[in-house]
Each structure stands twice: as structure tokens, then as C-alpha cells.
Design a protein around this motif. Structure first.
Motif, PDB file in Angstrom:
ATOM      1  N   VAL A  83       0.952  -1.131  -0.101  1.00  0.00           N
ATOM      2  CA  VAL A  83       0.020  -0.035   0.194  1.00  0.00           C
ATOM      3  C   VAL A  83       0.827   1.282   0.067  1.00  0.00           C
ATOM      4  O   VAL A  83       1.554   1.506   1.183  1.00  0.00           O
ATOM      5  CB  VAL A  83      -1.048  -0.128   1.129  1.00  0.00           C
ATOM      6  N   GLY A  84       0.936   1.871  -1.340  1.00  0.00           N
ATOM      7  CA  GLY A  84       1.760   2.976  -1.484  1.00  0.00           C
ATOM      8  C   GLY A  84       1.086   4.421  -1.767  1.00  0.00           C
ATOM      9  O   GLY A  84       0.050   4.571  -1.504  1.00  0.00           O
ATOM     10  N   ALA A  85       1.964   5.411  -2.227  1.00  0.00           N
ATOM     11  CA  ALA A  85       1.320   6.780  -2.294  1.00  0.00           C
ATOM     12  C   ALA A  85       0.273   6.745  -3.323  1.00  0.00           C
ATOM     13  O   ALA A  85      -0.763   7.568  -3.224  1.00  0.00           O
ATOM     14  CB  ALA A  85       2.452   7.565  -2.870  1.00  0.00           C
ATOM     15  N   ASP A  86       0.080   5.796  -4.563  1.00  0.00           N
ATOM     16  CA  ASP A  86      -0.866   5.929  -5.316  1.00  0.00           C
ATOM     17  C   ASP A  86      -2.268   5.363  -4.798  1.00  0.00           C
ATOM     18  O   ASP A  86      -3.180   6.023  -4.802  1.00  0.00           O
ATOM     19  CB  ASP A  86      -0.684   4.897  -6.604  1.00  0.00           C
ATOM     20  N   PHE A  87      -2.179   4.547  -3.773  1.00  0.00           N
ATOM     21  CA  PHE A  87      -3.207   4.285  -2.986  1.00  0.00           C
ATOM     22  C   PHE A  87      -3.970   5.347  -2.301  1.00  0.00           C
ATOM     23  O   PHE A  87      -4.948   5.865  -2.383  1.00  0.00           O
ATOM     24  CB  PHE A  87      -2.993   2.983  -2.083  1.00  0.00           C
ATOM     25  N   PHE A  88      -2.812   5.954  -1.756  1.00  0.00           N
ATOM     26  CA  PHE A  88      -3.391   6.681  -0.597  1.00  0.00           C
ATOM     27  C   PHE A  88      -3.707   8.485  -1.300  1.00  0.00           C
ATOM     28  O   PHE A  88      -4.685   9.065  -0.898  1.00  0.00           O
ATOM     29  CB  PHE A  88      -2.469   7.433   0.512  1.00  0.00           C
ATOM     30  N   ALA A  89      -3.382   8.470  -2.425  1.00  0.00           N
ATOM     31  CA  ALA A  89      -3.820   9.588  -3.553  1.00  0.00           C
ATOM     32  C   ALA A  89      -5.269   9.436  -3.984  1.00  0.00           C
ATOM     33  O   ALA A  89      -5.992  10.236  -4.033  1.00  0.00           O
ATOM     34  CB  ALA A  89      -2.817   9.655  -4.772  1.00  0.00           C
ATOM     35  N   ALA A  90      -5.669   8.039  -3.716  1.00  0.00           N
ATOM     36  CA  ALA A  90      -7.044   7.933  -4.236  1.00  0.00           C
ATOM     37  C   ALA A  90      -8.025   7.777  -3.189  1.00  0.00           C
ATOM     38  O   ALA A  90      -9.321   7.476  -3.582  1.00  0.00           O
ATOM     39  CB  ALA A  90      -6.939   6.657  -5.182  1.00  0.00           C
ATOM     40  N   HIS A  91      -7.537   7.659  -2.111  1.00  0.00           N
ATOM     41  CA  HIS A  91      -8.711   7.414  -0.795  1.00  0.00           C
ATOM     42  C   HIS A  91      -8.322   8.586   0.429  1.00  0.00           C
ATOM     43  O   HIS A  91      -7.230   8.619   0.583  1.00  0.00           O
ATOM     44  CB  HIS A  91      -8.498   6.374  -0.273  1.00  0.00           C
ATOM     45  N   THR A  92      -9.403   9.433   0.616  1.00  0.00           N
ATOM     46  CA  THR A  92      -9.307  10.249   1.774  1.00  0.00           C
ATOM     47  C   THR A  92      -9.368   9.384   3.116  1.00  0.00           C
ATOM     48  O   THR A  92     -10.008   7.947   3.265  1.00  0.00           O
ATOM     49  CB  THR A  92     -10.460  10.969   1.900  1.00  0.00           C
ATOM     50  N   LEU A  93      -8.781   9.690   4.240  1.00  0.00           N
ATOM     51  CA  LEU A  93      -8.964   9.250   5.427  1.00  0.00           C
ATOM     52  C   LEU A  93     -10.472   9.028   5.792  1.00  0.00           C
ATOM     53  O   LEU A  93     -10.920   8.056   6.405  1.00  0.00           O
ATOM     54  CB  LEU A  93      -7.872   9.910   6.455  1.00  0.00           C
ATOM     55  N   THR A  94     -11.235  10.000   5.484  1.00  0.00           N
ATOM     56  CA  THR A  94     -12.634   9.950   5.881  1.00  0.00           C
ATOM     57  C   THR A  94     -13.175   8.578   5.321  1.00  0.00           C
ATOM     58  O   THR A  94     -13.925   7.937   5.735  1.00  0.00           O
ATOM     59  CB  THR A  94     -13.203  11.104   5.456  1.00  0.00           C
ATOM     60  N   GLU A  95     -12.961   8.375   4.088  1.00  0.00           N
ATOM     61  CA  GLU A  95     -13.320   7.294   3.471  1.00  0.00           C
ATOM     62  C   GLU A  95     -12.855   6.073   4.076  1.00  0.00           C
ATOM     63  O   GLU A  95     -13.550   4.928   4.223  1.00  0.00           O
ATOM     64  CB  GLU A  95     -13.019   7.194   1.899  1.00  0.00           C
ATOM     65  N   LEU A  96     -11.528   5.981   4.275  1.00  0.00           N
ATOM     66  CA  LEU A  96     -10.952   4.849   4.872  1.00  0.00           C
ATOM     67  C   LEU A  96     -11.282   4.444   6.132  1.00  0.00           C
ATOM     68  O   LEU A  96     -11.409   3.271   6.643  1.00  0.00           O
ATOM     69  CB  LEU A  96      -9.149   4.972   4.867  1.00  0.00           C
ATOM     70  N   ARG A  97     -11.893   5.350   6.935  1.00  0.00           N
ATOM     71  CA  ARG A  97     -12.212   5.323   8.401  1.00  0.00           C
ATOM     72  C   ARG A  97     -13.566   4.427   8.115  1.00  0.00           C
ATOM     73  O   ARG A  97     -13.935   3.581   9.287  1.00  0.00           O
ATOM     74  CB  ARG A  97     -12.598   6.653   9.001  1.00  0.00           C
ATOM     75  N   GLY A  98     -14.264   4.222   7.101  1.00  0.00           N
ATOM     76  CA  GLY A  98     -15.459   3.305   6.996  1.00  0.00           C
ATOM     77  C   GLY A  98     -15.145   1.785   6.581  1.00  0.00           C
ATOM     78  O   GLY A  98     -15.900   1.096   6.499  1.00  0.00           O
ATOM     79  N   TRP A  99     -13.686   1.642   6.363  1.00  0.00           N
ATOM     80  CA  TRP A  99     -13.289   0.398   6.012  1.00  0.00           C
ATOM     81  C   TRP A  99     -13.142  -0.711   7.403  1.00  0.00           C
ATOM     82  O   TRP A  99     -12.849  -0.011   8.257  1.00  0.00           O
ATOM     83  CB  TRP A  99     -11.892   0.246   5.119  1.00  0.00           C
ATOM     84  N   SER A 100     -13.263  -1.837   7.133  1.00  0.00           N
ATOM     85  CA  SER A 100     -13.063  -2.688   8.401  1.00  0.00           C
ATOM     86  C   SER A 100     -11.497  -3.009   8.729  1.00  0.00           C
ATOM     87  O   SER A 100     -10.750  -2.746   7.631  1.00  0.00           O
ATOM     88  CB  SER A 100     -13.745  -4.044   8.004  1.00  0.00           C
ATOM     89  N   ASP A 101     -11.467  -3.489   9.746  1.00  0.00           N
ATOM     90  CA  ASP A 101     -10.045  -3.827  10.036  1.00  0.00           C
ATOM     91  C   ASP A 101      -9.497  -4.749   9.133  1.00  0.00           C
ATOM     92  O   ASP A 101      -8.300  -4.714   9.067  1.00  0.00           O
ATOM     93  CB  ASP A 101     -10.067  -4.599  11.621  1.00  0.00           C
ATOM     94  N   MET A 102     -10.069  -5.754   8.936  1.00  0.00           N
ATOM     95  CA  MET A 102      -9.709  -6.808   8.173  1.00  0.00           C
ATOM     96  C   MET A 102      -9.269  -6.328   6.621  1.00  0.00           C
ATOM     97  O   MET A 102      -8.251  -6.558   5.914  1.00  0.00           O
ATOM     98  CB  MET A 102     -10.814  -7.956   7.861  1.00  0.00           C
ATOM     99  N   ALA A 103     -10.068  -5.311   6.118  1.00  0.00           N
ATOM    100  CA  ALA A 103      -9.916  -4.778   4.715  1.00  0.00           C
ATOM    101  C   ALA A 103      -8.830  -3.974   4.823  1.00  0.00           C
ATOM    102  O   ALA A 103      -7.859  -3.946   3.899  1.00  0.00           O
ATOM    103  CB  ALA A 103     -11.125  -3.842   4.426  1.00  0.00           C
ATOM    104  N   LEU A 104      -8.467  -3.117   5.941  1.00  0.00           N
ATOM    105  CA  LEU A 104      -7.281  -2.442   5.917  1.00  0.00           C
ATOM    106  C   LEU A 104      -5.908  -3.342   5.898  1.00  0.00           C
ATOM    107  O   LEU A 104      -5.048  -2.958   5.473  1.00  0.00           O
ATOM    108  CB  LEU A 104      -7.201  -1.389   7.341  1.00  0.00           C
ATOM    109  N   GLU A 105      -5.910  -4.565   6.751  1.00  0.00           N
ATOM    110  CA  GLU A 105      -4.828  -5.446   7.158  1.00  0.00           C
ATOM    111  C   GLU A 105      -4.680  -5.983   5.630  1.00  0.00           C
ATOM    112  O   GLU A 105      -3.454  -6.020   5.200  1.00  0.00           O
ATOM    113  CB  GLU A 105      -5.271  -6.449   7.933  1.00  0.00           C
ATOM    114  N   GLN A 106      -5.640  -6.284   4.734  1.00  0.00           N
ATOM    115  CA  GLN A 106      -5.437  -6.914   3.421  1.00  0.00           C
ATOM    116  C   GLN A 106      -4.793  -6.152   2.568  1.00  0.00           C
ATOM    117  O   GLN A 106      -4.474  -6.345   1.268  1.00  0.00           O
ATOM    118  CB  GLN A 106      -6.558  -7.596   2.934  1.00  0.00           C
TER     119      GLN A 106
END
Ligand SMILES: Nc1nc2c(c(=O)[nH]1)N[C@H]1C(S)=C(S)[C@@H](COP(=O)(O)OP(=O)(O)OC[C@H]3O[C@@H](n4cnc5c(=O)[nH]c(N)nc54)[C@H](O)[C@@H]3O)O[C@H]1N2
Ligand SMILES: Nc1nc2c(c(=O)[nH]1)N[C@H]1C(S)=C(S)[C@@H](COP(=O)(O)OP(=O)(O)OC[C@H]3O[C@@H](n4cnc5c(=O)[nH]c(N)nc54)[C@H](O)[C@@H]3O)O[C@H]1N2
Ligand SMILES: [Mo]
Length: 765
Positions: A83-106
């Protein structure tokens, strides 16, 4: 990604083909095929210390010293996902806070340093030098007491030593680690009564024991390598007496995946010989019952002129306070003991007879004892029971807390502690020429309180997922974001990284399985296991990205940038980074009793053991003796608000997670597949409350204060659990635990026996 939900009773043994199959699923899930050949090196003298649990290693090693869950931890660290800069460019933290623990881990391994950009609500790449300089400028502007330095229990002895030194040079003892949510109860209780804050057994004691008492530890999922020792003990006919509200599979039976006869249809080994489904929070009562029954057996023996049951010679020479315990045991009535423990007098007397017959008894325990209002009394009552027959300081006997993180015990040993009295501050002062702060630092609970009241302004995390692991999410998460600075050092993305202060950095590090080459030389690091043995560890895999730094380099970078120049100069940080053996030399100077000749002794295959005074019957207590101690009450639990419908909730781990890291949705041993949104309930309670198996409910704290703490959408699963109790997963249920409910002595959050009530949800499932 969604798996079908399947709830079914599981009656296969722990280990066996189920474990082989589960491993296959995990390898594929992380696409970590490169990791397979490396498993042979796990926990071997020429290899690496497993990053999963802290269980010790036998001196006579098995062909393979890894287990299903250790292998999972390895694969998850060696995943091919990034998970690198290109991923973070495409997702805000507000959006990512809606992801599950498992999805973040993966998402896989972090690859480059990141800084939070509030304007775009995203993490953007930042150069290492710049990150250090900016963090340093922030740190210099903060009041030293307003910064917390957390550690999660995985970083090496070398990095941990450097980390605590940085904190003390910066100006505080705010060094909570995951122990403060875990076995700090043990550290405080054992220090008080036997004069050492760690357990007294070595793995070799399992070969000499003739009875094991096992309290509140789920060996099949959380320390599976210990199943080998338990299996070997059972093959010698040793009784294993289990106290656990749940009938955990690993404590029922085990098939060794490395034993071809068992795997090809041979019978499984029965592990527990007696199972006592103690009520959550009922162990003080159960242990009082056991002590009472042992005193009764002793009275009977004395009257009949038989040899005493109590080891009077040991008690006289080595203990104090026995008379008070005897008086209390005699005056405590069986009805009270039965009521609080949920166990019958006959059952407790049966267990006591097994105890009284054995000459070397070992007591093993985990979070089922430590995470309660009176976890301290749970631990000291267990010591009381052992002392009655001299079961500390002899071969095959002793107290055996099973620590969690692979180096959590070691981090405390080398000075990561908020308790200044446990650290040789004079030594540090002399060695480095500075005046370390002498005031008490913040525990995990204090740190959370400080975040809520605004006195904590910055948080530095050496690993971990602090915000997810602590209780009371609905109060802590909003407060967290009012901090000025958050700095997270991590291998993988998790929810804590998505909750940022005004200024926030996410600094990616190498894991322990990776080759840490400094100045062209492969570095060795070291860890301490749960039995007090130090081990060398060398990584064997290529780092996940060429922009990662070692944890040691990151700590040194932070120290050099954050400390005033004249203070930073007192340590040769760059020299330490080039050669970790120089850090070990410094550790040996600070802690000579434990670490003298550190580099030489670390080179021995199998490592070396720290001195354990209580093992030699040297009691470093104020009285110079082992101390019997009376509990404050018969219940270890918070009472709740008094409603008749208040139940005791256990929050616990599935077989498919490492703490807040959720690998998958399979709790194979408990027969739950495809979901973690469940609550285990007794059938009679389900009927009594007019519910149905499979129905959706919520749970809410019944602690009596006026804060709303609830979790919704849990599916009722009928389960073999004592009436009046519930069990559900950590960390999903952490929101219902009030921050102020913690062990009264050590401040470990009371994550077991949480007073809650069920909430009926409108739509049934
Ligand atoms: N695979 C894997 N391994 C791990 C971890 C992981 O998450 N996954 N976590 C690591 C860490 S940090 C730790 S601390 C350890 C945790 O390992 P454990 O100590 O096993 O922790 P829990 O999963 O919380 O399970 C606690 C056990 O105590 C029982 N219990 C609950 N309440 C009571 C009670 O009042 N009395 C008694 N007698 N029993 C009770 C529960 O039923 C459960 O079996 O494992 C470490 N190893
Ligand atoms: N309700 C409830 N709450 C609990 C518990 C419970 O039983 N019930 N158990 C408590 C216990 S026993 C514990 S120990 C705590 C655990 O609390 P923590 O230790 O804070 O949490 P972990 O989930 O172990 O941390 C996982 C994260 O660590 C990072 N990480 C992994 N490996 C490395 C590494 O090598 N280096 C660095 N720098 N980072 C790494 C990754 O980013 C990963 O996401 O939770 C506690 N909370
Ligand atoms: Mo833990």
C-alpha cells in the motif's frame, strides 16, 4: 470478499487437518508463497523469533517450531500486497475510516513515509529527512510531559532500549506499552507477592511437572506451540485441570500436525482432564474454594495421623500470611463460593484432591485472569494456592503467565515502563550524563484520560493499534483527533493511523522477518520470551520496500531531531544504527544482572535465561518471603448498575486474528465462519429473554454512568457458556467497556466480565 456465514458446532481436535487447511487458505490469501520455505527457520537458533506469540522454546527443538497461527503472522508480514502513495492519493482518510480492520490489513505492507495533508484529507509521501525534521520541530515546541511514547510489544530489545532512553531524555516516563492492557496485572501482582514481576517456569518444567492448572488462556489459538508441551505432559498421564467459562477446543483435544500417526487417523490427545466452567470474574471465589478444600484435606490428614497436605516446612521457611489466608478460607462459606464461581463445592473439592496429590504443580494463565476489576486478586489467589504446597521454586512447578506479544516482556525488562521505580534511573543518569525524570509516567488508561482531557498533546506509537485496542472508542476517537501531533511507526495500515492529530506522520518500518542490513552487515536483534529466555533473531527476507527504515533507525532519527542538540549528542545514535551490538553493550551496562556479556551469551544456540530469583526461592519482597495475600472481595468483576438483567461480557480473540489485526472471518474452533458480528449466549438465557438463536441484538454497557456505550448488529449464537455470561470479539466490542473500568492495582482495562445488558434490535435476522 464476503464469505458465507456458517455457524456450526466444531468437534474436531485443535491442530489436525483443520490447521493444515487453514494454513493453505492463509498462504493463498496473502499470496505469500515465498514465505513457505522460510517457516523452517521460525524460532530456530539460526533463524528468526516468530512475530506472533511470546511462548518459550524447548531446548530440545521439534523439527518445526511453528504453528498455524505463527505461520499466519509470518505470511501476513511477508504478504506480496503493498500500500503506497498511489493508493493514498485515491482515498481520503474519511473514506478509509469506513473500512473494516480486515480490509485495512489486507492492503498489505506500507512502503514509504507519509504525512497527513488536512487540505485534501489524504496521506502524501514525504522524504525521511523532512519527516524527522518536521516532527522534531513539533516535539521541541511541546511540553515534555504532554507527549506519550507507546510501544506495542514487538520491537526488539535493542530498539526498545533506545526508545525508552529517547523518552527519558525528552523529559518524561510516559512509556505505556501493550502490557498495560494485558499482563501488567501479573507484573504488579507477582512483584508484590513473590518479588519478581515475571513468571517462574521454564519450558523444561513441563517435562517434570505432575499436574497443570490452567486458568483463562486459550492455548489452541493464542499460544499453539504450547500444545506440544501439554501433549507430552498428557502422554505421561499428567492431569490438566482447566478453569474457563468456555470449553476451548485446544483445551479439549489436540492432533499434532507434525505427527503422521495422529494425522493419518490415530486418536487425538485429550488435553483437559477436568473442565470447570467458572463464571467470568469468578476465579477468586473458585481459588478460595480450592484453598479451603486444601486446608480441609490437611485437617483431615492431621486428624487421621497421615502426612500433612500442606507443605509446612516450606511455609515456615519461605512464606508469611498463611494464618490469615487459612482463617479467611475457613470463614468463607461454600454457598458464597458456589454463587460467585458458578461451580459446585463437589467440583472444587474434586479439583483440590488432584492438586493435593501432585508433588509439582504448574499454574498457567492468561487474559481470563488479568483483565478484571480485581485481576490482581486473581493472580495473587493463584499464587496462594501454589504456595500452600511449595509449588514455586521447584522443578516442574511454578507460576506461568502466558505473555502476549513476542517481546512484550522484554520491552519492560529493558526499561519501557511508566513506573520509574522499576528502571535503574541512577544507572542511566551515570551512563549517559543526564538527569532522567523521576515522576510517574502515564499508563495506557492515564494516557487515554489525558487525551480526553486535553493534557496529552502528542502520541508516538512504536507499533500497535492503540486507538482500536483501548476501551471506550466513542469517547476516545473524537478526542484523539484534537491532539497536536501523532506519529505512528508501523508495518501495516490500521485504524489508529486514520485518526490523526493536527500534524500526523505514518512511518513505515521493516519487520523482524526482513534482512536488516546496516553498513553492509546483517544485523542481529534480540527478544525475551514468556519464560525469561533471550533469543537472537535475524531476518531472512528482502524488505517489503527499499524505502523502509529499520525501527532502530527510525527511533534514532526521531531522537536526533527531537532532543535538544546537547542532549542528543550524549548518545552515539548513528553508531548504534550501524551496529546493534553496540546497543547491547549499553544494555549490559544498565542491567548487568540480566544482560552481562550480552553479545557473547546471545550467540549461544537457544539463547540465555535471565535470573529468576523466585525460581531459586529468593523472595525480593519487603519481608524477604513469599507473601500470602487476601483478596479484596470474592468477585473479580464490576457489579454493574444493579439491574436484574445485567450480564457479564467476555471480549476475546478468534482463531483468525492477532489482536486488532483481523486475518479472516474463521473462528474454526468455536464453529463460527464468515462473520465476527456475533455474541455467544447460553441457551437458557436465550429462552429466558425470549430471544432466538440467530436473531440480531445489541449490547450496551450497564456500568451505571450516563455515557452511552453500545454495539449493534450482533447475531445471537447459542453456545456452551455459563448462564448470565456473554462472549464476543475484541476489538469490535471495545466501545462498551468504560475507560474507568480497569484492574484497580495495575490499571489494565477490565475487558473480561464487563457488565452489559442486551438491547433488542428492531429487525430480527
Ligand atoms: N493467534 C493469536 N495469538 C495471540 C494473540 C492473538 O490475538 N492471536 N494475541 C496475543 C496477546 S497480545 C495475548 S495477551 C495473548 C492472549 O491470549 P489469551 O490469554 O488466551 O486471551 P483471550 O483470547 O482474550 O482469551 C482469554 C481466555 O480466557 C477465558 N476467560 C474469560 N474470562 C474468564 C474468567 O473470568 N475466568 C477464566 N478462568 N477464564 C476466562 C476466555 O474464555 C478465553 O479462553 O495471546 C497472544 N497470542
Ligand atoms: N476488549 C479487549 N481489548 C483488548 C484486549 C482484549 O482481550 N479485549 N486485549 C488487550 C491486549 S492483551 C493487548 S496486548 C492490546 C494490543 O494492542 P496493540 O499492541 O496496540 O495492537 P496490535 O493489534 O497488536 O497492533 C497491530 C499493529 O502493529 C503494527 N505492527 C505489526 N508488526 C510491527 C512491527 O514489527 N513493527 C511496528 N513498528 N509495527 C508493527 C501493525 O501496524 C499492526 O496493525 O489490546 C488490548 N485490548
Ligand atoms: Mo496482550
Amino acid at each position: 470478499m464476503s464469505e458465507a456465514i456458517r455457524i456450526h458446532p466444531y468437534d474436531a481436535p485443535a491442530g489436525g487437518w483443520g490447521s493444515v487447511k487453514s494454513l493453505g487458505v492463509t498462504v493463498a490469501r496473502f499470496a505469500a508463497y515465498d514465505a513457505l520455505p522460510g517457516l523452517r527457520l521460525q524460532n530456530k537458533p539460526d533463524g528468526y523469533a516468530c512475530v506472533s506469540c511470546a511462548w518459550g522454546r524447548p531446548q530440545k527443538q521439534h523439527l518445526a517450531e511453528f504453528c498455524e497461527n505463527g505461520a499466519k503472522a509470518t505470511f501476513s508480514e511477508l504478504t506480496s500486497a503493498r500500500v503506497g502513495a498511489d493508493f493514498f492519493a485515491a482515498h481520503t482518510l474519511t473514506e478509509l475510516r469506513g473500512w473494516s480492520d480486515m480490509a485495512l490489513e489486507q492492503l498489505g505492507r506500507l512502503t514509504e513515509p507519509l504525512r497527513y495533508d488536512p487540505a485534501s484529507d489524504r496521506y502524501l509521501p514525504v522524504a525521511w529527512d523532512r519527516a524527522f525534521a518536521e516532527i522534531g520541530a513539533e516535539m521541541k515546541a511541546l511540553a515534555p510531559k504532554s507527549v506519550v511514547f507507546y510501544a506495542s510489544g514487538r520491537a526488539s530489545l535493542e530498539t526498545s532500549y533506545a526508545y525508552q532512553l529517547m523518552a527519558r531524555m525528552y523529559g518524561n516516563n510516559n512509556l505505556p506499552d501493550s502490557s498495560n492492557m494485558c499482563h501488567e496485572t501479573t507484573s504488579v501482582a507477582l512483584q508484590k507477592v513473590i518479588g519478581q514481576g515475571v513468571g517462574t517456569v521454564h519450558v523444561s518444567d513441563f517435562e517434570h511437572t505432575d499436574c497443570i492448572f490452567f486458568f483463562g488462556q486459550n492455548v489452541g489459538s493464542n499460544s499453539p506451540r504450547m500444545l506440544h508441551q501439554l501433549q507430552e505432559a498428557r502422554e505421561r498421564g499428567i492431569p490438566i485441570v482447566v478453569f474457563n467459562p468456555l470449553r476451548e477446543r485446544g483445551l479439549v483435544e489436540f492432533k499434532n500436525p507434525q505427527n503422521p500417526v495422529q494425522m493419518l487417523g490415530g486418536p487425538a490427545t485429550q488435553i483437559g482432564t477436568q473442565h470447570h466452567a467458572v463464571r467470568p470474574g469468578g476465579d477468586i471465589a473458585a481459588l478460595m474454594g480450592l484453598c479451603k478444600a486444601v486446608f480441609d484435606l490437611d485437617d483431615q490428614a492431621r486428624e487421621a495421623g497421615r502426612p500433612r497436605v500442606i507443605d509446612t516446612a516450606f511455609m515456615e521457611a519461605h512464606t508469611q500470611g498463611a494464618a490469615e489466608l487459612e482463617a479467611t478460607a475457613h470463614s468463607t462459606g461454600w454457598p458464597d463460593i458456589e454463587q460467585e464461581s458458578g461451580l459446585t463445592r463437589a467440583a472444587l473439592e474434586g479439583a483440590a484432591r488432584v492438586y493435593a496429590k501432585a508433588t509439582a504443580v504448574m499454574a498457567v494463565y492468561g487474559m481470563g485472569l488479568t483483565q478484571h476489576k480485581r485481576g490482581f486478586d486473581n493472580v495473587t489467589m493463584l499464587v496462594n494456592l501454589l504456595l500452600l504446597r511449595g509449588n514455586i521454586g521447584k522443578s516442574g512447578a511454578g507460576i506461568c503467565p502466558v505473555r502476549g506479544h513476542s517481546n512484550v516482556q522484554g520491552q519492560r525488562t529493558v526499561g519501557i515502563s511508566e513506573k520509574p521505580e522499576l528502571v535503574p534511573l541512577d544507572k542511566l543518569a551515570e551512563q549517559f550524563g543526564f538527569e532522567p525524570p523521576r515522576d510517574k509516567g502515564l499508563t495506557t488508561v492515564d494516557a487515554c484520560q489525558g487525551v480526553i482531557d486535553g493534557s496529552v498533546r502528542a502520541f508516538v506509537g512504536l507499533g500497535g493499534n492503540f486507538v482500536r485496542a483501548v476501551p471506550d472508542h466513542s469517547r476516545i476517537e473524537p478526542a484523539w483527533r484534537r491532539m497536536r501531533l501523532t506519529v505512528q511507526i508501523a508495518t501495516k495500515l490500521n485504524r489508529s493511523h486514520l485518526l490523526t492529530g493536527d500534524v500526523a506522520y505514518l512511518l513505515p518500518c521493516m519487520g523482524r522477518l526482513e534482512r536488516d542490513v546496516q553498513d553492509g552487515v546483517l544485523q542481529t536483534v534480540s527478544t525475551e520470551d514468556s519464560t525469561g529466555w533471550m533469543h537472537a533473531s535475524r531476518g531472512h527476507h528482502a524488505p517489503a520496500s527499499d524505502r523502509l527504515l529499520s525501527e532502530m533507525r527510525i527511533v534514532a532519527g526521531l531522537a536526533q531531531a527531537s532532543l535538544p542538540a546537547e542532549m542528543a549528542r550524549k548518545v552515539d545514535w548513528n553508531g548504534w544504527c550501524r551496529d546493534y551490538s553496540a546497543v547491547r553493550d549499553a544494555i549490559a551496562i544498565t542491567f548487568p544482572e540480566i544482560f552481562h556479556d550480552f553479545n557473547r551469551r546471545l550467540a549461544a544456540p537457544g539463547g540465555f535465561a535471565r535470573p529468576l530469583p523466585a525460581r531459586e526461592r529468593l523472595w525480593k519482597t519487603p519481608s524477604g518471603k513469599a507473601e500470602f495475600r487476601l483478596p479484596q472481595s470474592l468477585s473479580a468483576a464490576y457489579a454493574g448498575d444493579g439491574g436484574a438483567d445485567v450480564m457479564r461480557l467476555i471480549t476475546l480473540r478468534s482463531n483468525d486474528q492477532f489482536n486488532t489485526t483481523v486475518y479472516g472471518l474463521s473462528d474454526r474452533f468455536r464453529g463460527v465462519e464468515g462473520t465476527r458480528e456475533i455474541v455467544f449466549m447460553n441457551r437458557e438465557d436465550i429462552a429466558r429473554l425470549g430471544l432466538r438463536d440467530g436473531q440480531t441484538v445489541g449490547i450496551g454497557s450497564a456500568c451505571g454512568d450516563d455515557v452511552l456505550r453500545q454495539v449493534h448488529g450482533l447475531r445471537v449464537v447459542a453456545y456452551d457458556i455459563p448462564a448470565g455470561s456473554l462472549a464476543a470479539y475484541y476489538p469490535e466490542c471495545n466501545p462498551v467497556i468504560p475507560l474507568w473500568q480497569h484492574d484497580e492495582e495495575s490499571k489494565v482495562p477490565a475487558a473480561k466480565s464487563v457488565p452489559v445488558r442486551l438491547i433488542l434490535e428492531a429487525a430480527g435476522a
